[in-house]
Design a protein around this motif. Structure first.
Motif, PDB file in Angstrom:
ATOM      1  N   ASP A   1      -5.434  -1.017  -5.065  1.00  0.00           N
ATOM      2  CA  ASP A   1      -4.843  -1.717  -3.927  1.00  0.00           C
ATOM      3  C   ASP A   1      -5.747  -2.873  -3.498  1.00  0.00           C
ATOM      4  O   ASP A   1      -6.808  -2.660  -2.917  1.00  0.00           O
ATOM      5  CB  ASP A   1      -4.640  -0.722  -2.777  1.00  0.00           C
ATOM      6  CG  ASP A   1      -3.638  -1.223  -1.743  1.00  0.00           C
ATOM      7  OD1 ASP A   1      -3.303  -2.427  -1.776  1.00  0.00           O
ATOM      8  OD2 ASP A   1      -3.195  -0.398  -0.917  1.00  0.00           O
ATOM      9  N   GLU A   2      -5.326  -4.071  -3.805  1.00  0.00           N
ATOM     10  CA  GLU A   2      -6.077  -5.298  -3.498  1.00  0.00           C
ATOM     11  C   GLU A   2      -7.561  -5.161  -3.855  1.00  0.00           C
ATOM     12  O   GLU A   2      -8.442  -5.408  -3.024  1.00  0.00           O
ATOM     13  CB  GLU A   2      -5.906  -5.675  -2.024  1.00  0.00           C
ATOM     14  CG  GLU A   2      -4.442  -5.917  -1.683  1.00  0.00           C
ATOM     15  CD  GLU A   2      -4.217  -6.641  -0.357  1.00  0.00           C
ATOM     16  OE1 GLU A   2      -5.113  -7.388   0.059  1.00  0.00           O
ATOM     17  OE2 GLU A   2      -3.140  -6.467   0.218  1.00  0.00           O
TER      18      GLU A   2
ATOM     19  N   SER B   1       0.840  -1.211   0.000  1.00  0.00           N
ATOM     20  CA  SER B   1       0.000   0.000   0.000  1.00  0.00           C
ATOM     21  C   SER B   1       0.869   1.254   0.000  1.00  0.00           C
ATOM     22  O   SER B   1       0.589   2.212  -0.723  1.00  0.00           O
ATOM     23  CB  SER B   1      -0.918   0.019   1.224  1.00  0.00           C
ATOM     24  OG  SER B   1      -1.844  -1.046   1.138  1.00  0.00           O
TER      25      SER B   1
ATOM     26  N   GLN C   1      -6.754   0.872  -0.501  1.00  0.00           N
ATOM     27  CA  GLN C   1      -7.234  -0.326   0.193  1.00  0.00           C
ATOM     28  C   GLN C   1      -8.284   0.051   1.239  1.00  0.00           C
ATOM     29  O   GLN C   1      -9.283  -0.637   1.406  1.00  0.00           O
ATOM     30  CB  GLN C   1      -6.038  -1.007   0.872  1.00  0.00           C
ATOM     31  CG  GLN C   1      -6.376  -2.322   1.528  1.00  0.00           C
ATOM     32  CD  GLN C   1      -5.117  -3.089   1.923  1.00  0.00           C
ATOM     33  OE1 GLN C   1      -4.042  -2.518   2.076  1.00  0.00           O
ATOM     34  NE2 GLN C   1      -5.267  -4.389   2.081  1.00  0.00           N
TER      35      GLN C   1
HETATM   36 MG   LIG Z   1      -1.988  -2.970   1.858  1.00  0.00          MG
END
Ligand SMILES: [Mg+2]
Ligand SMILES: Nc1ncnc2c1ncn2[C@@H]1O[C@H](COP(=O)(O)OP(=O)(O)O)[C@@H](O)[C@H]1O
Length: 203
Positions: free
Chosen positions: A156-157, A44, A74
């Motif tokens: 982010d993810e 991140s 995220q």
């Molecule tokens: Mg992260």
């Protein structure tokens, strides 16, 4: 290959604690970079440095002049405080800095509608964000990110909370963005997701 973001000798510390050290790489247009690593490895942080929401403690991150960056962080809890509907939340992606007061045109509305259909959100258009399931909410935020006309998409993810079918749809959209000439940067702790990558960065 055109580098749209260049990372040179970058290090980052939180209150003196080192997280990233001596990183150098180029993010290329028309390609996908997947950043993999365990929890806490700095994914991140690295994405925030690329997008410019954090400044490196050492070295520099250079974004090509005029490059438009679309970031999906995220952590996005803050947005739940706003009484936005799904359609409004996605439409926010069509406003750009310096043009915040213009009205959305036909192309913008078509982009918003099309993106909601692609991510199976059309039937939820009038729901508030806080009335959604975790996966529906995440799809809405992905739609807001991907509806932007950006040169670099940083996510982010994005698929961590999604079922297989939704994940597949997101992957298709990301592949389209990179085929269309954008740089896509994705953090993932799922090594299978690294199969999307032209380049992989292991943290
Ligand atoms: Mg992260
Ligand atoms: N705001 C912060 N202040 C202090 N330390 C932080 C902060 N954010 C993250 N960290 C620490 O930095 C490291 C990297 O975090 P992060 O970039 O979120 O990793 P990842 O996304 O790979 O899980 C972790 O050890 C985390 O505890």
């Amino acid at each position: 290959m055109v580098e749209v973001v260049t990372v040179e000798g970058v290090g980052f510390r939180y209150a003196g604690v080192p997280v990233l050290r001596a990183m150098s790489l180029g993010v290329e247009s028309a390609s996908t970079l997947v950043v993999v690593g365990a929890n806490g490895s700095g994914k991140s942080t690295f994405l925030h440095l690329l997008a410019g929401v954090e400044t490196p403690t050492e070295g520099c991150v250079h974004r090509r002049e005029g490059a438009r960056v679309a970031l999906l962080p995220q952590r996005t809890q803050g947005i739940d405080a706003l009484p936005l509907t799904v359609a409004e939340c996605v439409a926010i992606g069509r406003f750009s800095p310096g043009r915040l007061l213009r009205r959305l045109g036909r192309t913008d509305r078509a982009a918003v509608t099309g993106m909601m259909e692609r991510l199976d959100l059309a039937h939820l258009a009038r729901r508030r964000l806080r009335e959604l399931s975790g996966g529906q909410r995440q799809r809405t935020l992905i739609a807001q990110t991907l509806v932007q006309d950006a040169d670099v998409y940083v996510l982010d993810e994005p698929t961590a909370a999604l079922d297989t079918r939704s994940r597949h749809r997101v992957h298709e959209l990301l592949a389209e963005r990179s085929r269309g000439g954008a740089a896509v940067v994705l953090a993932s702790h799922d090594t299978a997701e690294a199969s999307l990558a032209d380049h992989t960065l292991q943290l």
